[in-house]
Design an enzyme around this catalytic site. Structure first.
Site, PDB file in Angstrom:
ATOM      1  N   GLU A  99       0.850  -1.196   0.000  1.00 49.08           N
ATOM      2  CA  GLU A  99       0.000   0.000   0.000  1.00 49.08           C
ATOM      3  C   GLU A  99       0.882   1.241   0.000  1.00 49.08           C
ATOM      4  O   GLU A  99       1.783   1.376   0.840  1.00 49.08           O
ATOM      5  CB  GLU A  99      -0.863   0.051   1.272  1.00 49.08           C
ATOM      6  CG  GLU A  99      -2.055  -0.880   1.284  1.00 49.08           C
ATOM      7  CD  GLU A  99      -3.257  -0.348   0.500  1.00 49.08           C
ATOM      8  OE1 GLU A  99      -3.191   0.770  -0.054  1.00 49.08           O
ATOM      9  OE2 GLU A  99      -4.257  -1.096   0.458  1.00 49.08           O
ATOM     10  N   HIS A 138      -3.581  -3.146  -8.453  1.00 47.37           N
ATOM     11  CA  HIS A 138      -4.836  -3.708  -7.937  1.00 47.37           C
ATOM     12  C   HIS A 138      -5.924  -3.680  -9.001  1.00 47.37           C
ATOM     13  O   HIS A 138      -6.686  -4.631  -9.162  1.00 47.37           O
ATOM     14  CB  HIS A 138      -5.263  -2.938  -6.672  1.00 47.37           C
ATOM     15  CG  HIS A 138      -6.307  -3.639  -5.870  1.00 47.37           C
ATOM     16  ND1 HIS A 138      -6.914  -3.066  -4.783  1.00 47.37           N
ATOM     17  CD2 HIS A 138      -6.860  -4.873  -6.001  1.00 47.37           C
ATOM     18  CE1 HIS A 138      -7.796  -3.913  -4.281  1.00 47.37           C
ATOM     19  NE2 HIS A 138      -7.774  -5.011  -4.994  1.00 47.37           N
ATOM     20  N   ASP A 150      -7.085   1.599  -8.128  1.00 44.77           N
ATOM     21  CA  ASP A 150      -5.751   1.944  -7.619  1.00 44.77           C
ATOM     22  C   ASP A 150      -4.660   1.037  -8.194  1.00 44.77           C
ATOM     23  O   ASP A 150      -4.969  -0.056  -8.664  1.00 44.77           O
ATOM     24  CB  ASP A 150      -5.748   1.901  -6.079  1.00 44.77           C
ATOM     25  CG  ASP A 150      -5.984   0.510  -5.519  1.00 44.77           C
ATOM     26  OD1 ASP A 150      -6.925  -0.172  -5.963  1.00 44.77           O
ATOM     27  OD2 ASP A 150      -5.192   0.074  -4.659  1.00 44.77           O
TER      28      ASP A 150
END
Ligand code: ZN
Length: 234
Positions: A99, A138, A150
């Site tokens: 992330e 993703h 994203d």
């Protein structure tokens, strides 16, 4: 080749990964790397990813300053992909989830964050022999298509170019701080390179593709200089 990456594995840990009935973690071998943007800020992202209520997590989190936090062990199945399938891999939770602290509209990712991401990806590629086609966004893997967008502000074309670069030698830029001969080899450091210039002068900027054992190898292939005679240009 071991790649050193500074990772904070202590500050934030997430309970959100698969376990057996007895509570022990389900062990996996990482099958790829999956890139995300958090669409939030670190102050709220990390508590959320590490809360047992959220039922989401990622293996790593990289903030905008380039600090890397490990939330889940590489060999645990973190919950970041959701229903997913892409290029032959049907469960992208089997990939290491990364992330990035980023919100759509913030524009280009800061260089420090991208540098940390590159170092982490290079290290994991080397550690697990991860293939180029197993590194994905993703939005490429989420099912049904269109469910996720994203990492935001990163076009498919740019991301594919960025991924391709991970499989090329890493070129770093250095500047000479002392006058130093260029040596043809580390084993015979008295042999000065004959091709082109034989010395670097203070202020000379040059590219390096190998930094090991106290020597820098010039990316143009001419030879080596002692690492102490230059510093990296960041
Ligand atoms: Zn995501």
């Amino acid at each position: 080749v071991a790649i050193f990456v500074q990772i904070d594995s202590a500050s934030w840990r997430s309970p959100n990964y698969d376990r057996h009935n007895d509570g022990s973690p389900v062990l996996i071998t990482p099958a790829g790397l999956l890139l995300h943007s958090s669409e939030g800020t670190q102050a709220s992202d990390l508590p959320w990813l590490c809360s047992s209520r959220s039922l989401v997590s990622s293996t790593y989190y990289i903030n905008r300053a380039g600090a890397i936090y490990q939330l889940v062990a590489d060999n645990h199945r973190a919950w970041h992909a959701g229903v997913s399938s892409y290029d032959g891999l049907v469960d992208w939770n089997l990939a290491i989830g990364i992330e990035l602290e980023h919100r759509a509209g913030q524009g280009a990712y800061p260089p420090a964050q991208l540098a940390a991401l590159e170092q982490l990806c290079r290290a994991k590629i080397a550690q697990y022999g991860i293939l180029r086609e197993r590194i994905a966004a993703h939005r490429w893997v989420a099912q049904p298509p269109g469910r996720k967008l994203d990492p935001s502000d990163w076009s498919d074309a740019d991301l594919r170019r960025w991924i391709a670069r991970l499989f090329q030698p890493q070129i770093r830029r250095f500047v000479a701080t002392y006058t130093t001969p260029i040596y043809e080899s580390r084993e015979h450091p008295d042999t000065v390179a004959l091709n082109g210039r034989a010395v670097l002068l203070p202020g000379d900027v040059f590219e390096v593709d190998q930094d090991a054992g106290g020597w820098l190898h010039l990316a143009n292939g001419v030879g080596f200089i002692p690492a102490g005679a230059a510093k990296e240009q960041l």
